[in-house]
Scaffold this active site. Structure first.
Site, short mmCIF file in Angstrom:
data_model
loop_
_atom_site.label_atom_id
_atom_site.label_comp_id
_atom_site.label_asym_id
_atom_site.label_seq_id
_atom_site.Cartn_x
_atom_site.Cartn_y
_atom_site.Cartn_z
N LYS A 192 83.38 -66.10 -10.28
CA LYS A 192 84.15 -64.91 -10.64
C LYS A 192 83.93 -63.79 -9.64
O LYS A 192 84.82 -62.97 -9.40
CB LYS A 192 83.80 -64.48 -12.06
CG LYS A 192 84.16 -65.57 -13.05
CD LYS A 192 83.78 -65.29 -14.45
CE LYS A 192 84.11 -66.48 -15.33
NZ LYS A 192 83.27 -67.67 -15.07
N CYS A 240 82.26 -68.92 -22.02
CA CYS A 240 83.16 -70.08 -22.04
C CYS A 240 82.82 -70.87 -23.31
O CYS A 240 82.61 -72.06 -23.28
CB CYS A 240 83.00 -70.93 -20.79
SG CYS A 240 81.34 -71.46 -20.44
N GLY A 259 78.90 -67.68 -8.25
CA GLY A 259 79.86 -66.76 -7.63
C GLY A 259 81.32 -66.99 -7.92
O GLY A 259 82.18 -66.34 -7.32
N ASP A 268 64.72 -60.48 -11.79
CA ASP A 268 63.70 -61.19 -12.56
C ASP A 268 64.14 -61.40 -14.00
O ASP A 268 63.78 -62.38 -14.63
CB ASP A 268 62.39 -60.41 -12.54
CG ASP A 268 61.75 -60.49 -11.17
OD1 ASP A 268 61.96 -61.49 -10.48
OD2 ASP A 268 61.06 -59.54 -10.79
N ALA A 278 76.18 -63.63 -12.14
CA ALA A 278 77.12 -64.12 -11.12
C ALA A 278 77.05 -65.61 -10.89
O ALA A 278 78.01 -66.22 -10.43
CB ALA A 278 76.87 -63.38 -9.81
C1 LIG Z 1 78.12 -68.55 -17.30
S1 LIG Z 1 76.99 -68.54 -16.03
C2 LIG Z 1 77.77 -67.50 -14.89
C3 LIG Z 1 78.82 -68.18 -14.10
C4 LIG Z 1 79.34 -67.30 -13.01
N1 LIG Z 1 79.78 -66.04 -13.51
C5 LIG Z 1 80.45 -67.95 -12.26
O1 LIG Z 1 81.60 -67.53 -12.41
O2 LIG Z 1 80.15 -68.88 -11.52
C6 LIG Z 1 75.72 -67.57 -16.68
C7 LIG Z 1 74.74 -67.15 -15.66
O3 LIG Z 1 73.86 -66.25 -16.28
C8 LIG Z 1 72.66 -66.36 -15.61
N2 LIG Z 1 71.64 -65.70 -16.41
C9 LIG Z 1 70.90 -66.22 -17.40
N3 LIG Z 1 70.08 -65.28 -17.88
C10 LIG Z 1 70.32 -64.16 -17.20
C11 LIG Z 1 69.77 -62.85 -17.25
N4 LIG Z 1 68.82 -62.53 -18.11
N5 LIG Z 1 70.25 -61.93 -16.39
C12 LIG Z 1 71.22 -62.26 -15.52
N6 LIG Z 1 71.76 -63.48 -15.43
C13 LIG Z 1 71.31 -64.41 -16.26
C14 LIG Z 1 72.49 -67.82 -15.39
O4 LIG Z 1 71.60 -68.09 -14.36
C15 LIG Z 1 73.90 -68.24 -15.09
O5 LIG Z 1 74.11 -68.34 -13.72
#
Ligand SMILES: C[S@@+](CC[C@H](N)C(=O)[O-])C[C@H]1O[C@@H](n2cnc3c(N)ncnc32)[C@H](O)[C@@H]1O
Length: 911
Positions: free
Chosen positions: A644, A762, A642, A689, A639
C-alpha cells in the site's frame, strides 16, 4: 518494505531478533556464505547423502516423529473428522506478527508451553477424544524454559525415511546416550522410520530416550510423542513419562512432536505456539514457537528443519523466524500463488504477492499455525510412501523423467505421489502453504511448468476443501494424505486422469465419495471451514455464497503505477503481449487490471521497470480512502512489504514524506526492491520496536494522514491463502484484537488536528473490524468518523456500499474480504469542545476521560510536511530507500505552495 533492522534497533532476544537471526538480518538479506543453512546446492547434496538408498535401508535424516505407526494409525490420526478441522490448526503461524516484539503481549513469548498447555486444555477434549490426546501431559511443557526448543527438526522429514526403509535403526541408539543437543532432526528421522513403518514402532529404541538429558533431546522424543498420541493408544507409553521430567528449555523436537500429536488428533491444533503473539522473548524459542513462528524458521533457517533436509544439518539455533512474519503479509496482498513456474526462490517477499495469497500476508494474516496434529498423521503416512517400500512409494520426480532404478510409474501415479508429498509437508502446518510449496518445488527443479502447476492446483484445492475431503477420506483405505491427494487431483484434473494411478479399491472409493450429495453435509463441512469461523460468518449476510467465494481461486490483480504508466495504455499493451490471461480493467479501481491464470509476471518488463505491481483491488481502493496529497507527511503504520505504501507514494507524486513503519525488518526489506522499481523517492522505511517506539511518539500530531493496515486474521484472503483458516483460531483472534487496538491508539497520536486516520484489515470478522472501529471512537472523542462508503462512492460510481464503513466481499465485489474505517481528528477548537463535553459526560458516567489531545499543532500542509528535527536526528539510518532523484523533487511539494495547491492525490493524472 523491509529494511533490515539494525541490531541496535531491536533488543537482543526480542522475538524479532530470534526470527531474524542474531545478526538482526533476515535470512534473505544475509549473504549466502553466512546463512546458517547450506546453500541450495549444498543442501541438495547433503540430502542426497543423507538419504539412504533404498538398498541401504537406512532412511534419511528426516525425522518422522509423526511417522505413522502402522497404517491403521495414520488413518486414524489424519482423519479426526470434525474435531480436527474445527480447530485444528493449532498454532498460529505467527506470521507477520510474530516478530513484533512487544506488541504481542503476552505471555506467549515465554510461556509457550504453558499456553500451549492451556490451549490444549481448552481443546483438549476434542483431541482427547479422538485418541487420548495427551492433554494431561501438555501442561507440563509450559513450565520449563522453552527458549531453546526448536522443534523444527521434528517435522520434517520424518517422511522420507519413515517408511520404507526400516528406519535407520542404527542411529537410534545414539539418542539416549549421547548429547542430544546436537542430534536433532536427524535422529528424529530415524525414529520416525521405525515406528512409522508400522512395525511395532520402535520399541527397542525408545528405551534409550529416557537416558539422556532431556533438555537436549529434540527430534527423537518428538517422534515418540507423536506415536503415542496419534494413535491414541499404544504409542510407546513407557517412554512418555520421561518427557515431563527434563528441562524443557532445551528440548526441541521432542516437545513439538508431542504437540503435533495433540493437535492432530484433536485438532485443537497448535495450541502452544499461538500464544506467540505475546511479548515474551522469543529469541530462543525454536521448536515450541515453531508453530507460531513457523515462517520465520522456515525462511530463516531455523525453520522447519526437518522437512527440508538440508536445514537440519546446519546450525539452526539462531536463525529463526524473522521472515516468517513476512510471509504473512505478502500473501495478503499478493494474490495468491500465481505462478509457480516463475522464479521461485529468491524473492519471497514478492512471492507473497505473486504467489498465492498468502501474502504473507499471513502475517497479517495469520499468525498461527494450524492444526498439525492430524496432519502429521497424514504426513506420516505420506512420508511413509517415500521410503519406497510402500506400494505407492517412490521418490519425487517429474513424470517425464522417472528414475531408472525404479519401476516406471504412470503419470497419474507420480502426480498423486507428488501431491501427497507436498501435502505431507504443508499439513504439518509449520509453514504457510505457499512457502512450503515453494520450498518443495525449489527442491524439484526437474519439474516442468505443467507439473508445478498441476501439483500446486491440487494442493490448494485440498487446502480449500480439507474438512470435507478428510471426511470423505475416512471411508477410504491407505494413507490419509494419499486420499487427500487423490481428491484434490480428482477436482483439478478429473477422475479419468487418475485412473492409472489408483488401485481398484481407491477407484471404487473415489467413485463412491464423488456421488455424495454435498447438500446433505453440515454447512461447515460442506464449505470446509472450521466451526469457529462458521459461527462468525453465519452472522453475516449470505454466508453460504461468501464461503463459496472464499473457496474459489482468486484472479490476479495488477495495479498500474501512476508515476510511470496510464492504466488504459497498459491494458492495451498487456492485451497484446499477454492476451491469453485475458486482462481487463477492474470495475472499481482506476489503476487496476485483472487477469486470469497465473502468469509469471515478475519476468515481465512492465513489472521489472516498476510500471505494474500485484495488488488486490480492495487494497488499491484503500488509497482512495487515505486520499494522500502532494507534500504531506503521511504514515503507513504497518507497511509490511510496502504494497500500500507504493500506491500512496505514487499518489503523492513522490513528494512530501511517507513513513513506512513496521516492526518487521524482514518485511520492510522486501519492500526495498519494490520501492526502487517504483521510482519513489519520498518513502522513509523505519523499523520500529513496537507501536510505542520513541520515533512514533515524536511524530505525535504531525501527520496529515495515517494508515493502519493492521495485522489481522487474513480471513478475507482465503481465496489466496486457504490454509489460513486452518492456522487461525479464536484465541489468536483475541490477541490480535488487543494488538490492533494498541496500534490504532498509537497511530492516532500521530494524526494532526484535522488529519485523517484510516484503519483497515483484510478480515471479514466483526471483532477485527466494526468492533475495533467502534471501540476506537468511544475512547477517542477527539476523532470523528467519516463515511468511508461515501468517499469511495464518490470515486467509483458502480461500487455500492453501505456506510459508514467499507466492507468488501469476494462474492459481492470480486475482491478479497476487506474492511476500512475512516476517522478524522477534530481541529483544535472542536476537539477542545468535545473534550469538555466528554469530561462532563464522563463525569456523569463516573468514568475517566481519555481525551488524547496531546498535540498543539494545527494542520498546515506545508508546515507539517517538514520533518521534525528530532525525528531526523533519530533516524540517521532511515533514509528514503530510493535515492532522491533530485533534491527539488524530494522537497515537500507543499513547501512554497498553498494548501489549495496541494491537490488531492487521486486527481493527479497518470504520468
Ligand atoms: C496487514 S500487514 C501490512 C501489509 C502492508 N500494509 C502491505 O500492504 O503490504 C500488517 C503488518 O503489521 C505489522 N505489524 C505488526 N505489529 C505491528 C506493530 N505493533 N506496529 C507496526 N506494525 C506492526 C506486521 O509486521 C505486518 O507487516
Amino acid at each position: 518494505m523491509n529494511k533490515p533492522q539494525s541490531p541496535r534497533s531491536r533488543p537482543a532476544g526480542s522475538p524479532r531478533a530470534a526470527s531474524e537471526g542474531r545478526d538482526g538480518r533476515s535470512f534473505f538479506s544475509r549473504p549466502k556464505g553466512e546463512a546458517r543453512e547450506a546453500p541450495p546446492r549444498e543442501r541438495n547434496e547433503r540430502v542426497r547423502e543423507e538419504r539412504p538408498s533404498r538398498d541401504s535401508g537406512r532412511p534419511g535424516p528426516r525425522p518422522s516423529f509423526d511417522a505413522p505407526r502402522g497404517e491403521g494409525r495414520s488413518e486414524r490420526g489424519s482423519f479426526g473428522g470434525d474435531r480436527r478441522e474445527g480447530q485444528g490448526r493449532p498454532a498460529p503461524r505467527p506470521s507477520y506478527d510474530a516478530p513484533r516484539g512487544d506488541n504481542r503481549g503476552g505471555p506467549r513469548g515465554d510461556s509457550r508451553g504453558g499456553e500451549r498447555g492451556s490451549y490444549g486444555s481448552e481443546r483438549g477434549s476434542e483431541r482427547r477424544e479422538g485418541q487420548g490426546g495427551r492433554p494431561d501431559s501438555r501442561p507440563s511443557y509450559g513450565n520449563g524454559p522453552r527458549g531453546d526448543s526448536r522443534g523444527g527438526e521434528r517435522a520434517s522429514y520424518g517422511s522420507d525415511r519413515r517408511e520404507g526403509q526400516g528406519g535407520r535403526p542404527d542411529s537410534r541408539p545414539s539418542y539416549g546416550n549421547g548429547p542430544r543437543g546436537d542430534s536433532r532432526g536427524g535422529e528424529r528421522a530415524s525414529y520416525g522410520s521405525e515406528r512409522r513403518e508400522g512395525q511395532g514402532g520402535r520399541p527397542d529404541s525408545r528405551p534409550s530416550y529416557g537416558n539422556g538429558p532431556r533438555g537436549d533431546s529434540r527430534g527423537g522424543e518428538r517422534a515418540s510423542y507423536g506415536s503415542e498420541r496419534r494413535e491414541g493408544q499404544g504409542g510407546r507409553p513407557d517412554s512418555r513419562p520421561s518427557y515431563g521430567n527434563g528441562p524443557r528449555g532445551d528440548s526441541r523436537g521432542g516437545e513439538r512432536a508431542s504437540y503435533g500429536s495433540e493437535r492432530r488428533e484433536g485438532q485443537g491444533g497448535r495450541p502452544d505456539s499461538r500464544p506467540s503473539y505475546g511479548n515474551g522473548p522469543r529469541g530462543d524459542s525454536r521448536g515450541g514457537e515453531r508453530a507460531s513462528y513457523g515462517s520465520e524458521r522456515r525462511e530463516g533457517q531455523g525453520g522447519r528443519p526437518d522437512s527440508r533436509p538440508s536445514y537440519g544439518n546446519g546450525p539452526r539455533g539462531d536463525s529463526r523466524g524473522g521472515e516468517r512474519g513476512s510471509y504473512g503479509s505478502e500473501r495478503r496482498e499478493g494474490q495468491g500463488r500465481p505462478s509457480f513456474d516463475g522464479p521461485r526462490g529468491e524473492e519471497r517477499g514478492e512471492r507473497g504477492q505473486y504467489a498465492g495469497p498468502r501474502g504473507d500476508d499471513r502475517g497479517e494474516r495469520g499468525q498461527y499455525a494450524g492444526p498439525r496434529g492430524e496432519d502429521r498423521g497424514e504426513r506420516g503416512q505420506y512420508a511413509g510412501s517415500r521410503g519406497g517400500d510402500s506400494s505407492h512409494g517412490h521418490r519425487d520426480q517429474a513424470p517425464q523423467k522417472p528414475q531408472f532404478n525404479r519401476p516406471r510409474q504412470s503419470y497419474a501415479a507420480i502426480r498423486i505421489d507428488q501431491v501427497q508429498r507436498v501435502l505431507g509437508e504443508i499439513l504439518q502446518w509449520t509453514y504457510p502453504a505457499d512457502s512450503a510449496l515453494s520450498h518443495w518445488l525449489r527442491h524439484h527443479p526437474n519439474l516442468g511448468a505443467r507439473d508445478r502447476s498441476e501439483v500446486a492446483e491440487a494442493v490448494y484445492d485440498v487446502l480449500r476443501h480439507l474438512r470435507r475431503y478428510r471426511q470423505f477420506g475416512e471411508s477410504g483405505v491407505g494413507p490419509a494424505s494419499r486420499r487427500l491427494a487423490i481428491l484434490g487431483l480428482n477436482a483439478t484434473l478429473g477422475a479419468e486422469a487418475l485412473e492409472e494411478g489408483m488401485d481398484a479399491a481407491e477407484a471404487e472409493w473415489l467413485k463412491r465419495v464423488s456421488q455424495i450429495d454435498l447438500a446433505t453435509l453440515p454447512r461447515a463441512v460442506r464449505g470446509s471451514i472450521p466451526d469457529w469461523l462458521d459461527e462468525r460468518l453465519a452472522l453475516m449476510d449470505s454466508p453460504e455464497t461468501l464461503v463459496e467465494a472464499l473457496n474459489r481461486q482468486a484472479s490476479l490483480d495488477l495495479r498500474v503505477n501512476p508515476l510511470k504508466a496510464e492504466r488504459d495504455a497498459m491494458l492495451t499493451e498487456l492485451q497484446q503481449s499477454a492476451g491469453r490471461y485475458e486482462p481487463v480493467a477492474m470495475p472499481f479501481s482506476p489503476w487496476g487490471i485483472r487477469m486470469e491464470g497465473r502468469p509469471a509476471i515478475n519476468r515481465w518488463p512492465q513489472f521489472e521497470n516498476g510500471s505494474i505491481e500485484v495488488q488486490d483491488e480492495g487494497s488499491q481502493l484503500l488509497a482512495l480512502l487515505v486520499a494522500p496529497r502532494r507534500g504531506e507527511m503521511i504514515i503507513d503504520f504497518c507497511a509490511g512489504a510496502g504494497g500500500k505504501t507504493l500506491l500512496l507514494g505514487a499518489l503523492m507524486r513522490s513528494t512530501g514524506r511517507l513513513y513506512a513503519f513496521d516492526v518487521s525488518a524482514a518485511r520492510l526489506a522486501r519492500a526495498k526492491p519494490r520501492f526502487a522499481r517504483s521510482g519513489l523517492s519520498n518513502v522513509v522505511p523505519v523499523v520500529i520496536d513496537s507501536e510505542n517506539d520513541a520515533r512514533v511518539k515524536r511524530l505525535a500530531g504531525k501527520a496529515q494522514r495515517v494508515l493502519v493496515d493492521a495485522p489481522c486474521s487474513g480471513i478475507g484472503t482465503l481465496r489466496r491463502n486457504p490454509d489460513l483458516k486452518w492456522r487461525q483460531h479464536p484465541e489468536a483472534l483475541a490477541e490480535l484484537g488487543q494488538l490492533q487496538e494498541r496500534i490504532l491508539n498509537s497511530a492516532a497520536r500521530c494524526v494532526a488536528p484535522g488529519g485523517r486516520l484510516v484503519y483497515a484489515t483484510c478480515s471479514l470478522l466483526a471483532e477485527e473490524n466494526e468492533v475495533q472501529a467502534e471501540r476506537f471512537l468511544a475512547s477517542h472523542p477527539d476523532f470523528e468518523r467519516v463515511d468511508a462508503a461515501e468517499i469511495l462512492a464518490a470515486r467509483c460510481e458502480t461500487l455500492k456500499l453501505e456506510g459508514p464503513y467499507v466492507q468488501l466481499r469476494p462474492d459481492v465485489h470480486g475482491t478479497d474480504g476487506f474492511f476500512a474505517a475512516v476517522f478524522e481528528r477534530k481541529k483544535k477548537g472542536a476537539a477542545a469542545e468535545t473534550a469538555e463535553a466528554g469530561v462532563a459526560a464522563d463525569a456523569d458516567a463516573g468514568v475517566d476521560a481519555d481525551v488524547d489531545v496531546d498535540v498543539d499543532v494545527d494542520v498546515k500542509a506545508d508546515a507539517e510536511a517538514e520533518m521534525p528535527a528530532e525525528v531526523i536526528a533519530d533516524e540517521a539510518e532511515a533514509k528514503p530507500v530510493a535515492e532522491p532523484v533530485a533534491q527539488a523533487e524530494a522537497e515537500p511539494a507543499s513547501v512554497g505552495e498553498s494548501a489549495e495547491e496541494a491537490k488531492p492525490a487521486q486527481e493527479v493524472k497518470p504520468a
